[in-house]
Structure formats: C-alpha cells, structure tokens
Motif scaffolding. Sequence first.
Motif, PDB file in Angstrom:
ATOM      1  N   GLY A   1       1.046 -11.285 -12.297  1.00 11.74           N
ATOM      2  CA  GLY A   1       2.383 -11.245 -11.730  1.00 11.74           C
ATOM      3  C   GLY A   1       3.468 -11.812 -12.640  1.00 11.74           C
ATOM      4  O   GLY A   1       4.529 -12.225 -12.158  1.00 11.74           O
ATOM      5  N   ILE A   2       3.221 -11.827 -13.956  1.00  9.77           N
ATOM      6  CA  ILE A   2       4.217 -12.332 -14.907  1.00  9.77           C
ATOM      7  C   ILE A   2       5.289 -11.267 -15.123  1.00  9.77           C
ATOM      8  O   ILE A   2       4.979 -10.079 -15.275  1.00  9.77           O
ATOM      9  CB  ILE A   2       3.562 -12.693 -16.259  1.00  9.77           C
ATOM     10  N   ASN A   3       6.546 -11.675 -15.143  1.00 10.42           N
ATOM     11  CA  ASN A   3       7.666 -10.765 -15.378  1.00 10.42           C
ATOM     12  C   ASN A   3       7.967 -10.712 -16.875  1.00 10.42           C
ATOM     13  O   ASN A   3       8.517 -11.656 -17.440  1.00 10.42           O
ATOM     14  CB  ASN A   3       8.900 -11.234 -14.606  1.00 10.42           C
ATOM     15  N   TYR A   4       7.616  -9.607 -17.511  1.00  9.50           N
ATOM     16  CA  TYR A   4       7.821  -9.463 -18.957  1.00  9.50           C
ATOM     17  C   TYR A   4       9.148  -8.782 -19.315  1.00  9.50           C
ATOM     18  O   TYR A   4       9.394  -8.489 -20.481  1.00  9.50           O
ATOM     19  CB  TYR A   4       6.651  -8.688 -19.582  1.00  9.50           C
ATOM     20  N   HIS A   5       9.981  -8.537 -18.311  1.00  9.04           N
ATOM     21  CA  HIS A   5      11.267  -7.884 -18.593  1.00  9.04           C
ATOM     22  C   HIS A   5      12.161  -8.721 -19.514  1.00  9.04           C
ATOM     23  O   HIS A   5      12.781  -8.168 -20.439  1.00  9.04           O
ATOM     24  CB  HIS A   5      11.990  -7.553 -17.290  1.00  9.04           C
ATOM     25  N   PRO A   6      12.262 -10.051 -19.340  1.00  9.01           N
ATOM     26  CA  PRO A   6      13.072 -10.849 -20.283  1.00  9.01           C
ATOM     27  C   PRO A   6      12.570 -10.747 -21.728  1.00  9.01           C
ATOM     28  O   PRO A   6      13.376 -10.698 -22.660  1.00  9.01           O
ATOM     29  CB  PRO A   6      12.944 -12.277 -19.737  1.00  9.01           C
ATOM     30  N   LEU A   7      11.266 -10.685 -21.907  1.00  9.64           N
ATOM     31  CA  LEU A   7      10.711 -10.524 -23.255  1.00  9.64           C
ATOM     32  C   LEU A   7      11.090  -9.166 -23.824  1.00  9.64           C
ATOM     33  O   LEU A   7      11.473  -9.048 -24.998  1.00  9.64           O
ATOM     34  CB  LEU A   7       9.190 -10.684 -23.213  1.00  9.64           C
ATOM     35  N   GLN A   8      11.014  -8.155 -22.977  1.00  5.33           N
ATOM     36  CA  GLN A   8      11.410  -6.806 -23.419  1.00  5.33           C
ATOM     37  C   GLN A   8      12.860  -6.786 -23.878  1.00  5.33           C
ATOM     38  O   GLN A   8      13.192  -6.215 -24.933  1.00  5.33           O
ATOM     39  CB  GLN A   8      11.197  -5.821 -22.261  1.00  5.33           C
ATOM     40  N   GLN A   9      13.739  -7.441 -23.144  1.00  2.00           N
ATOM     41  CA  GLN A   9      15.159  -7.437 -23.500  1.00  2.00           C
ATOM     42  C   GLN A   9      15.415  -8.159 -24.825  1.00  2.00           C
ATOM     43  O   GLN A   9      16.209  -7.700 -25.646  1.00  2.00           O
ATOM     44  CB  GLN A   9      15.972  -8.085 -22.378  1.00  2.00           C
ATOM     45  N   LEU A  10      14.741  -9.284 -25.030  1.00  2.00           N
ATOM     46  CA  LEU A  10      14.900 -10.017 -26.292  1.00  2.00           C
ATOM     47  C   LEU A  10      14.445  -9.161 -27.472  1.00  2.00           C
ATOM     48  O   LEU A  10      15.105  -9.121 -28.516  1.00  2.00           O
ATOM     49  CB  LEU A  10      14.095 -11.319 -26.257  1.00  2.00           C
ATOM     50  N   LEU A  11      13.335  -8.462 -27.306  1.00  3.39           N
ATOM     51  CA  LEU A  11      12.799  -7.663 -28.410  1.00  3.39           C
ATOM     52  C   LEU A  11      13.655  -6.429 -28.683  1.00  3.39           C
ATOM     53  O   LEU A  11      13.871  -6.064 -29.840  1.00  3.39           O
ATOM     54  CB  LEU A  11      11.354  -7.273 -28.117  1.00  3.39           C
ATOM     55  N   VAL A  12      14.167  -5.794 -27.638  1.00  6.05           N
ATOM     56  CA  VAL A  12      15.068  -4.654 -27.846  1.00  6.05           C
ATOM     57  C   VAL A  12      16.303  -5.086 -28.626  1.00  6.05           C
ATOM     58  O   VAL A  12      16.800  -4.361 -29.494  1.00  6.05           O
ATOM     59  CB  VAL A  12      15.496  -4.025 -26.503  1.00  6.05           C
ATOM     60  N   ASN A  13      16.764  -6.304 -28.360  1.00  4.37           N
ATOM     61  CA  ASN A  13      17.940  -6.835 -29.055  1.00  4.37           C
ATOM     62  C   ASN A  13      17.598  -7.507 -30.374  1.00  4.37           C
ATOM     63  O   ASN A  13      18.468  -8.122 -30.999  1.00  4.37           O
ATOM     64  CB  ASN A  13      18.671  -7.822 -28.136  1.00  4.37           C
ATOM     65  N   GLN A  14      16.319  -7.374 -30.785  1.00  5.56           N
ATOM     66  CA  GLN A  14      15.869  -7.914 -32.077  1.00  5.56           C
ATOM     67  C   GLN A  14      16.048  -9.430 -32.188  1.00  5.56           C
ATOM     68  O   GLN A  14      16.229  -9.971 -33.278  1.00  5.56           O
ATOM     69  CB  GLN A  14      16.590  -7.214 -33.246  1.00  5.56           C
ATOM     70  N   LYS A  15      15.991 -10.121 -31.075  1.00  9.29           N
ATOM     71  CA  LYS A  15      16.066 -11.591 -31.070  1.00  9.29           C
ATOM     72  C   LYS A  15      14.642 -12.133 -31.170  1.00  9.29           C
ATOM     73  O   LYS A  15      14.058 -12.651 -30.209  1.00  9.29           O
ATOM     74  CB  LYS A  15      16.779 -12.078 -29.804  1.00  9.29           C
ATOM     75  N   PHE A  16      14.100 -12.022 -32.381  1.00 12.20           N
ATOM     76  CA  PHE A  16      12.673 -12.268 -32.566  1.00 12.20           C
ATOM     77  C   PHE A  16      12.276 -13.734 -32.427  1.00 12.20           C
ATOM     78  O   PHE A  16      11.178 -14.032 -31.955  1.00 12.20           O
ATOM     79  CB  PHE A  16      12.220 -11.710 -33.918  1.00 12.20           C
ATOM     80  N   GLN A  17      13.138 -14.647 -32.842  1.00 12.80           N
ATOM     81  CA  GLN A  17      12.771 -16.056 -32.706  1.00 12.80           C
ATOM     82  C   GLN A  17      12.698 -16.454 -31.231  1.00 12.80           C
ATOM     83  O   GLN A  17      11.749 -17.119 -30.790  1.00 12.80           O
ATOM     84  CB  GLN A  17      13.767 -16.950 -33.446  1.00 12.80           C
ATOM     85  N   GLU A  18      13.707 -16.039 -30.456  1.00 14.64           N
ATOM     86  CA  GLU A  18      13.689 -16.325 -29.026  1.00 14.64           C
ATOM     87  C   GLU A  18      12.513 -15.628 -28.346  1.00 14.64           C
ATOM     88  O   GLU A  18      11.871 -16.193 -27.451  1.00 14.64           O
ATOM     89  CB  GLU A  18      15.000 -15.873 -28.379  1.00 14.64           C
TER      90      GLU A  18
END
Length: 237
Positions: A98-115
Amino acid sequence: MTDSMILSGTANHIDSLRQTLIAGSEKVQQQTILQLAELGNEGLEVLQEFLLKRRENPPTWIDGKAYQVVYNSDAPTAKQFLQTYFPQGIVPLKSACGINYHPLQQLLVNQKFQEADLLTIQQMCEVAGSTAVQRKWLYFTDIDNFPVEDLQTINQLWLIHSEGKFGFSVQREIWLGSGKNWDKLWMKIGWKDGNKWTRYPHEFTWDLTAPKGHLPLSNQLRGVRVIASLLSHPAWL
C-alpha cells in the motif's frame, strides 16, 4: 510559396516524424521526440497519440521521454490529456504494502534525482517496516523479504525516467558483466575512483551526465550484503 503549400509541407514533415517515432531505433526515437517538442501543439498531439498507442504494453524509457515532454508542457490540452489517460504516470504504481509511489514518480519525471534518491530509501524502509523506518537504512534481511512488486515498481520508475541509465536492474547488468566483481562495479558506476570512495552528496552526479548505473544509491558502505541482496533479488529473475 502559398500558405497551402507551407501547410502541406508542415503536415508532411509532422507525418514523417510520426512514422520515425514509431519505427526508428531508440536513438532516432529520442531525437524525434526532441524535434516534436519544438513544434508546439502539433508535436504534442503526435506524442500523445504515440503514448496512447503504447499504453497497453510495458513502458520503455522512450515512453518516459515522450511522457516527460507532455508533462512539462504548459498547454492546457496536455494537462487534460495526462489527467484523463495517465493520472498516475506511465509506470503502474504497484505495491504489495500500500505504498504510494506517485511522489517518487513526480520527482523522477522532473529529473530531481537527489530528492528521488532520498525518497527511494525512505519508501524502501517503509516497505521493510517500522524498525527500518526508525533506523533509516536497510539490513540485507530486509531486502531478502522485500516484495517483488514494490522493488519492480521502484526500479521501473528510475529506469523509465532516466533514459534507461539508472535503476537497480541497470546496476545488476553491470555487476554481472563485471563477473560480480564489486570493485569493478564501484568504478564503472562512479561510486569509487581508485581507492577513494565517492563522498555523499557533493561528489555524486545528480543528473543524466552521471555514469550508467550511478543511481539510485544504497548503503553499500556498510558492506556489500545489502546491494548483493538487491542485485540477486527474485524481482530480476
């Protein structure tokens, strides 16, 4: 040259790009996506059509690149398109916990790799349980019990939104190609230079100029058992 001739030429050019996007090699597809990105709404329409045609198939990093262009567009039609057809992105965000991976998806789409890297270890600890959350890092036994679904989702997000450069599966491929030699792996992915370990965070490269397999990080400085478990996990079999 008349307006109708100009319009006809533009239409022919866009149609040519559409065919190239479908049939070209990955390198050619990548170049075509960048060309379409410069054509405004007409280019966006082709990319949206491309994403729709391919959404029944497992996504590739080419889909990730096309998605990124549409995602970063200011056009209202692009926003509506994504909300209608890809509200959670192009990678299925499956989780056995039940982990929400949508925030991770958004960071990666925006190329915010460190975050994204920080969120990755945080969410992996959440999967592992409250003890791992408190200590903020993983034991190899946590990885041994890690759900296949979650590890594949995390890996796919990194892979699809990094032009195929980052992800645990990429690190595994390099590791196997190095004869499972850890020192060779560290050198190839930029975690070590000679006898000197890359220092976190400033010596790591947080963009796509990084070596292949550079990200995501793992707590390998505690020994190789965690990353050995990651790269040997049933998720890749």
